[in-house]
Design an enzyme around this catalytic site. Structure first.
Site, short mmCIF file in Angstrom:
data_model
loop_
_atom_site.label_atom_id
_atom_site.label_comp_id
_atom_site.label_asym_id
_atom_site.label_seq_id
_atom_site.Cartn_x
_atom_site.Cartn_y
_atom_site.Cartn_z
N CYS A 163 0.81 -1.22 0.00
CA CYS A 163 0.00 0.00 0.00
C CYS A 163 0.84 1.27 0.00
CB CYS A 163 -0.96 0.00 1.18
SG CYS A 163 -2.14 -1.34 1.06
N HIS B 53 -3.58 7.13 2.68
CA HIS B 53 -3.96 5.83 2.11
C HIS B 53 -5.36 5.48 2.61
CE1 HIS B 53 -3.91 1.79 0.78
NE2 HIS B 53 -3.78 1.25 1.97
N ASN C 293 -10.09 0.03 -0.59
CA ASN C 293 -8.63 0.08 -0.59
C ASN C 293 -8.12 -0.50 -1.91
OD1 ASN C 293 -5.91 -0.24 -0.21
ND2 ASN C 293 -6.06 -1.25 1.78
O1 UT7 Z 1 -3.89 -1.34 3.45
C1 UT7 Z 1 -3.07 -1.81 4.46
C2 UT7 Z 1 -3.47 -2.94 5.11
N1 UT7 Z 1 -4.71 -3.13 5.76
C3 UT7 Z 1 -5.19 -2.37 6.74
O2 UT7 Z 1 -4.84 -1.27 7.01
C4 UT7 Z 1 -6.26 -3.05 7.57
C5 UT7 Z 1 -6.09 -2.79 9.04
N2 UT7 Z 1 -7.10 -3.46 9.85
C6 UT7 Z 1 -8.39 -3.10 9.82
O3 UT7 Z 1 -8.79 -2.19 9.12
C7 UT7 Z 1 -9.33 -3.82 10.77
O4 UT7 Z 1 -8.58 -4.59 11.68
C8 UT7 Z 1 -10.34 -4.75 10.03
C9 UT7 Z 1 -11.31 -3.89 9.24
C10 UT7 Z 1 -9.62 -5.71 9.11
C11 UT7 Z 1 -11.14 -5.55 11.05
O5 UT7 Z 1 -11.78 -4.67 11.96
P1 UT7 Z 1 -11.65 -4.88 13.53
O6 UT7 Z 1 -12.39 -3.79 14.15
O7 UT7 Z 1 -10.17 -4.97 13.86
O8 UT7 Z 1 -12.40 -6.24 13.74
P2 UT7 Z 1 -11.86 -7.59 14.39
O9 UT7 Z 1 -10.96 -8.30 13.46
O10 UT7 Z 1 -11.38 -7.32 15.79
O11 UT7 Z 1 -13.20 -8.40 14.51
C12 UT7 Z 1 -14.27 -8.00 15.38
C13 UT7 Z 1 -15.45 -8.91 15.17
C14 UT7 Z 1 -15.10 -10.39 15.19
O12 UT7 Z 1 -16.18 -11.09 15.79
P3 UT7 Z 1 -16.09 -11.59 17.30
O13 UT7 Z 1 -14.90 -12.48 17.37
O14 UT7 Z 1 -15.95 -10.34 18.12
O15 UT7 Z 1 -17.39 -12.29 17.48
C15 UT7 Z 1 -15.02 -10.76 13.74
O16 UT7 Z 1 -15.28 -12.11 13.50
O17 UT7 Z 1 -16.01 -8.67 13.88
C16 UT7 Z 1 -16.10 -9.89 13.16
N3 UT7 Z 1 -15.93 -9.61 11.74
C17 UT7 Z 1 -16.95 -9.30 10.93
N4 UT7 Z 1 -18.26 -9.19 11.16
C18 UT7 Z 1 -19.04 -8.84 10.13
C19 UT7 Z 1 -14.77 -9.57 11.03
N5 UT7 Z 1 -15.03 -9.24 9.75
C20 UT7 Z 1 -16.38 -9.06 9.67
C21 UT7 Z 1 -17.25 -8.71 8.63
N6 UT7 Z 1 -18.57 -8.60 8.90
N7 UT7 Z 1 -16.81 -8.45 7.37
#
Ligand code: UT7
Length: 332
Positions: A116, A256, A286
């Protein structure tokens, strides 16, 4: 002799026609518009459809548009750098394929993979060629067909990415304009959190790797998020301090577009308002190497000669950085 700066003299973007909405995505994986909007801030992303279509096809559209817009003949181009993590193929470089498709025959061309941060790394590299005095017209194109490496059964990755391309023309100037300064950094320790497991020399493609879905993006969202929030802000604030840029003196932050929460955290640490931040994540998601030039393209009509602009990104590698630009032209 006056110092030569490299200045952006034109910009063009390209987005494929197909729009994938959160509603459609919710029929493919267990997710919802509400979750995606709250946690990431994306409403739609564009997807390149069609057999045999790759990153170079989007980049070619952007570069052809750029040549037309800047009234440049293909034979005038000295160099093309393509930032991408989704090259058409392992080799040759996608930049060579773009040059061929645009009938650019007098240039040398290569790709840069910094995930990125690819557009940042490529823009700085290109600026050094221009500053050397030997290269007059250089194109930097950031392009990615992220849909080719997204696993649409993995809800933690599927909503984030989109396809797109953006290209800029860089030319020499002796005015105090263009790319003024840059901070580029990387730390390979972060690679465990964001990578593609198979398809390279460590684990070449095989039936087993395909069955295990190892050609898709592997991402541990939370560590990537934490690093992104701190590193993007660190280098952007450092750039403001280095050039004594007060928040009110900054025309634009071009961040970004990975997550709205990362963008907001970066702007907050810099002490700037949301109105000073270029944001199009809601439309395109993204697009990896495409996010920064697509932002500049979307906001081009609002940019004025001499505007102070900071570009900032974070991505796989880990890689990150910021660039300080004084914009080169008024709206045309
Ligand atoms: O471009 C450079 C690289 N990438 C980034 O910059 C990405 C950086 N990371 C992020 O933007 C975030 O970490 C994500 C968007 C990928 C994930 O968001 P988060 O707030 O960190 O969520 P999480 O992984 O902590 O998951 C929270 C909950 C989980 O459920 P439980 O375990 O709390 O029941 C996940 O299973 O959200 C769940 N979850 C979803 N629910 C609905 C994860 N993805 C989804 C989804 N829809 N698409």
């Amino acid at each position: 002799m006056n110092k030569i700066n490299a200045v952006i003299t034109g910009i063009q973007g390209y987005l494929p026609e197909y729009v994938l909405s959160n509603e459609e995505l919710s029929t493919m994986v267990d997710t919802s518009d509400e979750w995606i909007m709250t946690r990431i801030g994306i409403k739609t992303r564009h997807i390149l459809k069609g057999e045999g279509k790759g990153t170079s096809d989007m980049a070619t559209e952007a570069v052809k548009g750029l040549l037309k817009k800047t009234n440049t003949k293909p034979e005038e181009i000295d160099l093309i750098i393509c930032a991408t993590v989704t090259p058409d193929m392992q080799f040759p470089a996608t930049a060579n394929i773009i040059a061929d498709k645009c009938d650019i025959r007098n240039a040398f061309n290569f790709d840069i993979n910094a995930a990125c941060s690819g557009f940042l790394y490529s823009l700085v590299t290109a600026s050094k060629y221009v500053q050397s005095g030997g290269y007059k017209k250089v194109i930097v194109v950031g392009a990615d067909k992220m849909s080719s490496i997204v696993d649409y059964t993995d809800r933690s990755v599927a909503p984030i990415f989109g396809d797109g391309a953006g290209a800029v023309m860089l030319e020499p100037t002796t005015e105090n304009l263009g790319i003024i300064d840059s901070i580029l950094q990387s730390d390979g320790v972060g690679r465990v959190h964001l990578h593609q497991k198979a398809g390279g020399s460590v684990k070449p493609a095989s039936h087993e790797t395909v069955d295990a879905r190892e050609h898709y993006i592997y991402q541990e969202g939370q560590p990537v998020f934490k690093w992104a929030v701190s590193k993007m802000a660190d280098v952007s604030v450092a750039m403001m301090e280095r050039h004594n840029i007060q928040p009110k003196d900054l025309a634009w932050l071009v961040p970004h577009q990975a997550n709205m929460r990362i963008i907001e955290a970066t702007a907050k640490r810099m002490g700037i308002d949301k109105e000073q931040v270029m944001i199009n994540i809601q439309k395109y998601g993204n697009t990896t190497s495409g996010t920064l030039p697509l932002c500049l393209w979307d906001y081009e009509s609002q940019l004025k000669k001499g505007d102070n602009i900071i570009l900032s990104a974070f991505g796989g590698g880990f890689t990150w950085g910021s660039i300080y630009i004084k914009w080169g032209y008024d709206p045309k």
